[in-house]
Design a protein around this motif. Structure first.
Motif, PDB file in Angstrom:
ATOM      1  N   GLU A  68       6.344  30.784 -13.331  1.00  0.00           N
ATOM      2  CA  GLU A  68       7.005  29.575 -13.823  1.00  0.00           C
ATOM      3  C   GLU A  68       7.402  29.717 -15.289  1.00  0.00           C
ATOM      4  O   GLU A  68       8.478  29.262 -15.695  1.00  0.00           O
ATOM      5  N   ALA A  69       6.567  30.371 -16.083  1.00  0.00           N
ATOM      6  CA  ALA A  69       6.899  30.569 -17.500  1.00  0.00           C
ATOM      7  C   ALA A  69       8.175  31.402 -17.656  1.00  0.00           C
ATOM      8  O   ALA A  69       8.980  31.158 -18.553  1.00  0.00           O
ATOM      9  N   HIS A  70       8.365  32.350 -16.756  1.00  0.00           N
ATOM     10  CA  HIS A  70       9.551  33.201 -16.825  1.00  0.00           C
ATOM     11  C   HIS A  70      10.787  32.542 -16.226  1.00  0.00           C
ATOM     12  O   HIS A  70      11.903  32.755 -16.708  1.00  0.00           O
ATOM     13  N   THR A  71      10.609  31.765 -15.164  1.00  0.00           N
ATOM     14  CA  THR A  71      11.750  31.290 -14.384  1.00  0.00           C
ATOM     15  C   THR A  71      11.986  29.784 -14.425  1.00  0.00           C
ATOM     16  O   THR A  71      13.032  29.318 -13.973  1.00  0.00           O
ATOM     17  N   GLN A  72      11.002  29.019 -14.902  1.00  0.00           N
ATOM     18  CA  GLN A  72      11.020  27.555 -14.868  1.00  0.00           C
ATOM     19  C   GLN A  72      11.047  27.027 -13.431  1.00  0.00           C
ATOM     20  O   GLN A  72      11.446  25.898 -13.179  1.00  0.00           O
ATOM     21  N   ILE A  73      10.619  27.848 -12.487  1.00  0.00           N
ATOM     22  CA  ILE A  73      10.503  27.435 -11.091  1.00  0.00           C
ATOM     23  C   ILE A  73       9.042  27.107 -10.817  1.00  0.00           C
ATOM     24  O   ILE A  73       8.173  27.968 -10.970  1.00  0.00           O
ATOM     25  N   ASP A 101       8.174  25.225  -1.335  1.00  0.00           N
ATOM     26  CA  ASP A 101       9.137  24.474  -0.516  1.00  0.00           C
ATOM     27  C   ASP A 101      10.258  25.389  -0.020  1.00  0.00           C
ATOM     28  O   ASP A 101      10.654  25.333   1.147  1.00  0.00           O
ATOM     29  N   GLU A 102      10.782  26.220  -0.898  1.00  0.00           N
ATOM     30  CA  GLU A 102      11.855  27.143  -0.517  1.00  0.00           C
ATOM     31  C   GLU A 102      11.351  28.183   0.477  1.00  0.00           C
ATOM     32  O   GLU A 102      12.055  28.527   1.433  1.00  0.00           O
ATOM     33  N   LEU A 103      10.148  28.677   0.263  1.00  0.00           N
ATOM     34  CA  LEU A 103       9.562  29.645   1.181  1.00  0.00           C
ATOM     35  C   LEU A 103       9.413  29.043   2.577  1.00  0.00           C
ATOM     36  O   LEU A 103       9.762  29.674   3.586  1.00  0.00           O
ATOM     37  N   LEU A 104       8.937  27.817   2.644  1.00  0.00           N
ATOM     38  CA  LEU A 104       8.781  27.145   3.935  1.00  0.00           C
ATOM     39  C   LEU A 104      10.131  26.904   4.599  1.00  0.00           C
ATOM     40  O   LEU A 104      10.266  27.063   5.821  1.00  0.00           O
ATOM     41  N   ALA A 105      11.123  26.540   3.820  1.00  0.00           N
ATOM     42  CA  ALA A 105      12.458  26.325   4.389  1.00  0.00           C
ATOM     43  C   ALA A 105      13.004  27.624   4.980  1.00  0.00           C
ATOM     44  O   ALA A 105      13.615  27.616   6.053  1.00  0.00           O
ATOM     45  N   LYS A 106      12.770  28.728   4.299  1.00  0.00           N
ATOM     46  CA  LYS A 106      13.278  30.020   4.773  1.00  0.00           C
ATOM     47  C   LYS A 106      12.536  30.505   6.021  1.00  0.00           C
ATOM     48  O   LYS A 106      13.120  31.193   6.854  1.00  0.00           O
ATOM     49  N   THR A 107      11.257  30.179   6.136  1.00  0.00           N
ATOM     50  CA  THR A 107      10.468  30.675   7.272  1.00  0.00           C
ATOM     51  C   THR A 107      10.375  29.666   8.415  1.00  0.00           C
ATOM     52  O   THR A 107       9.770  29.959   9.444  1.00  0.00           O
TER      53      THR A 107
END
Length: 82
Positions: free
Chosen positions: A22-27, A34-40
Motif C-alpha cells: 500500500e505504501a508503494h501503490t496506494q492500493i 476485492d479485485e482478487l475475488l472478482a477475478k477468481t
C-alpha cells in the motif's frame, strides 16, 4: 452465510507485506482482495456448479468443472470481442 461482509485475519507477515504494498501503490488491502475475488469468481462459480451437479462423483466433478470453466472463459472472450 448471513452477512454481507467477511472478516479476514491476516498474520503479521502478510499484514506487513500489504502495508508495504500500500505504501508503494496506494492500493489498500481491501481493494486488492476485492479485485482478487472478482477475478477468481468464475473459478469459484464453476467449482460450485460442478459440485452441485456431480452428486459426489469425482470423475463427473472433474469433467463438469472443465466444461464449466471452458464455458465461462468463452463467455468472457465473447464479451471482450463484442
Amino acid at each position: 452465510m448471513s452477512t454481507d461482509s467477511l472478516t479476514i485475519k491476516l498474520g503479521p507477515e502478510l499484514l506487513a507485506l500489504f502495508r508495504r504494498y500500500e505504501a508503494h501503490t496506494q492500493i489498500t488491502p481491501q481493494f486488492y482482495i476485492d479485485e482478487l475475488l472478482a477475478k477468481t469468481r468464475p473459478t469459484l462459480q464453476a467449482v460450485v456448479e460442478a459440485l452441485d451437479e456431480a452428486a459426489g462423483n469425482p470423475e463427473a466433478l472433474a469433467e463438469l468443472f472443465g466444461r464449466k470453466m471452458a464455458s465461462l472463459v468463452q463467455q468472457q472472450n465473447d464479451r471482450v470481442s463484442a
